[in-house]
Design a protein around this motif. Structure first.
Motif, PDB file in Angstrom:
ATOM      1  N   MET A   1       0.515  -1.172   0.519  1.00 53.09           N
ATOM      2  CA  MET A   1       0.027  -0.031   0.004  1.00 53.09           C
ATOM      3  C   MET A   1       0.421   1.509  -0.241  1.00 53.09           C
ATOM      4  N   ARG A 133      -9.508   0.906   4.873  1.00 54.08           N
ATOM      5  CA  ARG A 133     -10.086  -0.568   3.871  1.00 54.08           C
ATOM      6  C   ARG A 133     -11.345  -0.649   4.303  1.00 54.08           C
ATOM      7  N   LEU A 136     -14.036   1.515   2.915  1.00 50.60           N
ATOM      8  CA  LEU A 136     -14.228   1.503   1.409  1.00 50.60           C
ATOM      9  C   LEU A 136     -16.047   0.550   1.488  1.00 50.60           C
ATOM     10  N   THR A 319      -9.435   8.927   8.247  1.00 49.69           N
ATOM     11  CA  THR A 319      -9.976   7.598   7.256  1.00 49.69           C
ATOM     12  C   THR A 319     -11.194   7.495   7.504  1.00 49.69           C
ATOM     13  N   ARG A 348      -6.686   5.013   0.441  1.00 55.41           N
ATOM     14  CA  ARG A 348      -6.399   4.083  -1.138  1.00 55.41           C
ATOM     15  C   ARG A 348      -5.943   5.293  -2.382  1.00 55.41           C
ATOM     16  N   ASP A 349      -6.257   6.307  -2.317  1.00 51.35           N
ATOM     17  CA  ASP A 349      -5.855   7.156  -3.511  1.00 51.35           C
ATOM     18  C   ASP A 349      -4.215   8.294  -3.595  1.00 51.35           C
ATOM     19  N   ALA A 351      -1.839   6.741  -0.409  1.00 55.27           N
ATOM     20  CA  ALA A 351      -1.849   6.956   0.077  1.00 55.27           C
ATOM     21  C   ALA A 351       0.047   7.117   0.606  1.00 55.27           C
TER      22      ALA A 351
END
Lengths: 504, 155
Positions: A1, A133, A136, A319, A348-349, A351
């Motif tokens: 990640m 995660r 999401l 988060t 996610r995009d 990191a």
């Protein structure tokens, strides 16, 4: 990640310098009684406007760490917590200082702060990616329920009156509605003022609410000088105290865990964590009577918990995009200025930005330790600056900071007017935190509710099929019900106490 | 029957505020209604706020059969002098913001800082000299940070 080579990028000399200065600035402001870590972030945010996003983020994290840690100095030497997160520190640090052990008390506090921060860093680095995660999976139902849960938590714990807390949240939510509603292309509640078409800028409102309200409340005591206990110590003495931490590992780990746990809860943050950790340390101690009379374990519990709570408060911010307390709320506003939108997509995009924050958090804790060991005399000098000089300077800094946001005077007027509204609310016992959180999360709540309304074919029954959303809504109901129960119990007790006093 | 005035007045203000916003909601005429429309959420919040304001009015009247300790304690800690000082400071900030666009950032800030320090602190000649030096230095540093380093166009 994570691309670990990013670590070296974060550790560039300029970033290190910014972190150093950020921690130092945060420490100085946090050390001054009445100036909270929220104000530290608020005052120094405008300075980050022109910076690259990485530089801005590392500076903000550094100011946050410094601001929380600085409260120790005034708690020890003045018996006044520099920040709400140091309230429990005064219980034992001040008695130690009064009996001539100010250096030791500060050393215990500094090392406990550092170790609490370090503990929190590992939890942050472990939990945040996993929670990101998981988040999401969240859709509009879950997000709306999460906003309701956040507001209910904050309303339940802030202020004496639940009704006032809820009213405060309503005012904040309605303030968030001001301006253009993009899905409908309709302007709402601007009353013909062009300056409000884009809605309220978050930073001027936050800075005004916290700076002006605080200064106007403190005006009554502005000429009263502080009685500072003199402290003689050396870095060697600090290191000698560090060796004694072997005996307090259990207390340290327990308090840090409490700090992280409480910090994760929305609206609670470092302000409460230190008191919870202190009371737990006292009840677990073999000698509870020595607490409050200068027991180093009391300082360790309080300081490790409040610094651990900073990492905890960053977890929901990074988060879920939900700020944990007033300071992280200020940081959320600052992140937005740098076009960084915290939430699961950030994890996610972007990191690399998350890793930047993690590294900055770790390095800032090290700087905090070094600065407090070698420059604590400077912090003590900062306590001596008279408030009648300090407060006008803060007002000028806030004013220019709000102006620099969009190069417009209307933001400065928003700062003043909303600051007065904040002062009025404080005077009447309305908590500010629900208001500013309502302002920040209002649009998100509206958007998610409307999307879920469409997804449920013009009804909200869809919430019944969503276990996560239902859990959040259930927890919201429980937190409000529990707050009502506690307040009712307290009222009955005080009535019973008054009755007994009358009878005697 | 006594009333907790602060709460009562605040609740009344919020009620009026709610009524005003509701009127604005009713005046909005969107071209088409998407997902409940632009006043769907505000109307819910206004409704809750009005309801809570009524509860606060009820509480402010009902709870005070005798003394209102909060109000008394506050007035004791808030003498006339503090009140004057507090609102003079607010007035000074308002004047500062008003004159800044035409007087310019640096002169307005120096004048504001010196005036505010004189208002809040002692006014011996030595103190005033310190205020002038501090005001000049602070204004200079802020000008350098925002005007030069961050290239903000200051008034």
């Amino acid at each position: 990640m994570f691309d670990l080579s990013q670590i070296f990028h974060v550790l560039e000399p300029l970033n290190l310098l910014l972190m150093f200065l950020g921690v130092f600035g945060g420490l100085v402001i946090g050390a001054m009684p009445g100036l909270t870590s929220t104000m530290a972030v608020g005052l120094l945010v405008p300075v980050t406007f022109g910076m690259h996003v990485d530089q801005g983020l590392v500076t903000l994290v550094a100011v946050y760490i410094g601001g929380i840690s600085g409260g120790l100095v005034s708690a020890t030497l003045l018996n006044i917590p520099g920040t709400p997160s140091s309230v429990a520190t005064t219980f034992d640090a001040f008695p130690m200082a009064r009996r001539g052990e100010a250096g030791k008390a500060l050393a215990y506090g500094v090392f406990a702060s550092f170790l609490g921060g370090l503990f929190s860093f590992f939890i942050l680095a472990l939990v945040a990616p996993a929670l990101g995660r998981f988040a999401l999976r969240f859709g509009p139902y879950e997000y709306f329920a999460l906003v309701i849960f956040t507001l209910s938590c904050i309303v339940s714990i802030s202020g004496k009156s639940l009704v006032k807390g809820l009213l405060s949240a309503c005012v904040g939510l309605l303030m968030a509605m001001v301006g253009v509603s993009e899905p409908d292309s309709v302007t709402r509640f601007t009353f013909g003022l062009d300056a409000l078409e884009a809605g309220f800028s978050v930073m001027p409102v936050l800075i005004g609410m916290y700076a002006i309200a605080q200064i106007l409340q403190d005006v009554a005591f502005i000429k009263k000088p502080f009685n500072i206990i003199s402290a003689n110590f050396s870095p060697r003495e600090f290191l000698a105290v560090a060796a004694r931490f072997r005996n307090s590992v259990k207390n340290l780990v327990r308090s840090s865990l409490i700090g992280v746990g409480v910090g994760i809860l929305p609206g609670v943050g470092p302000g409460l964590s230190n008191i919870v950790a202190y009371s737990q340390a006292k009840s677990a101690s073999d000698d509870p009577d020595s607490f409050g009379q200068g027991n180093p374990d009391g300082i360790i519990a309080s300081e490790s918990a409040n610094n651990a709570a900073t990492g905890g408060a960053l977890i929901p911010l990074l988060t879920l995009g939900i700020p944990g307390d007033a300071t992280t709320m200020m940081m959320l506003g600052a992140f937005m200025i740098h076009n960084v939108q915290p939430g699961p997509l950030l994890m996610r995009d972007n990191a690399d930005l998350v890793l930047t924050i993690f590294v900055a958090y770790f390095v800032s804790n090290i700087f905090m330790l070094l600065l407090q060991i070698y420059f604590i005399r400077v912090l003590i000098k900062a306590l001596m600056v008279p408030r009648y000089i300090l407060y006008p300077v803060i007002l000028a800094m806030c004013g220019i900071g709000c102006y620099a946001l969009n190069n417009t005077m209307s933001d400065v007027w928003v700062f003043l007017i909303l600051g007065l509204v904040g002062y009025f609310f404080c005077r009447q016992g309305f908590p500010l935190l629900p208001l500013v959180l309502g302002l920040i999360l209002g649009r998100m709540a509206e958007d998610q509710l409307r999307i879920s309304w469409v997804m449920g074919h013009d009804s909200l029954v869809g919430y019944l099929d969503r276990p996560i959303a239902l859990t959040f809504l259930g927890l919201s109901a429980i937190s409000v019900a529990y707050a009502l129960y506690c307040k009712r119990r307290a009222r009955l007790r005080s009535k019973a106490g008054a009755g007994a006093a009358c009878a005697s | 029957m006594k009333v907790k005035t602060g709460d009562f007045v605040t609740a009344l203000i919020l009620l009026l505020f709610g009524a005003l916003l509701f009127q604005r909601c009713c005046a909005l005429r969107p071209a088409c209604i998407i997902a409940g429309g632009p006043v769907f959420f505000p109307k819910i919040i206004i409704g809750i706020m009005v309801l809570l304001s009524l509860v606060l009015i009820y509480q402010s009247v009902e709870r005070t059969g005798g003394k209102v300790p909060g109000a008394k304690a506050r007035s004791a800690a808030d003498p006339w002098q503090t009140l004057v000082l507090r609102w003079s400071l607010v007035g000074l900030v308002a004047i500062y913001l008003l004159v800044m666009p035409w007087l310019g950032y640096a002169p307005a800030t120096i004048l504001f800082l010196v005036a505010a320090m004189c208002m809040l602190g002692p006014t011996k000649p030595r103190n005033i000299a310190i205020y002038c030096v501090v005001s000049g230095a602070v204004t200079g540093v802020l000008y350098y940070v925002f005007g030069v380093m961050l290239t903000v166009f200051l008034p």
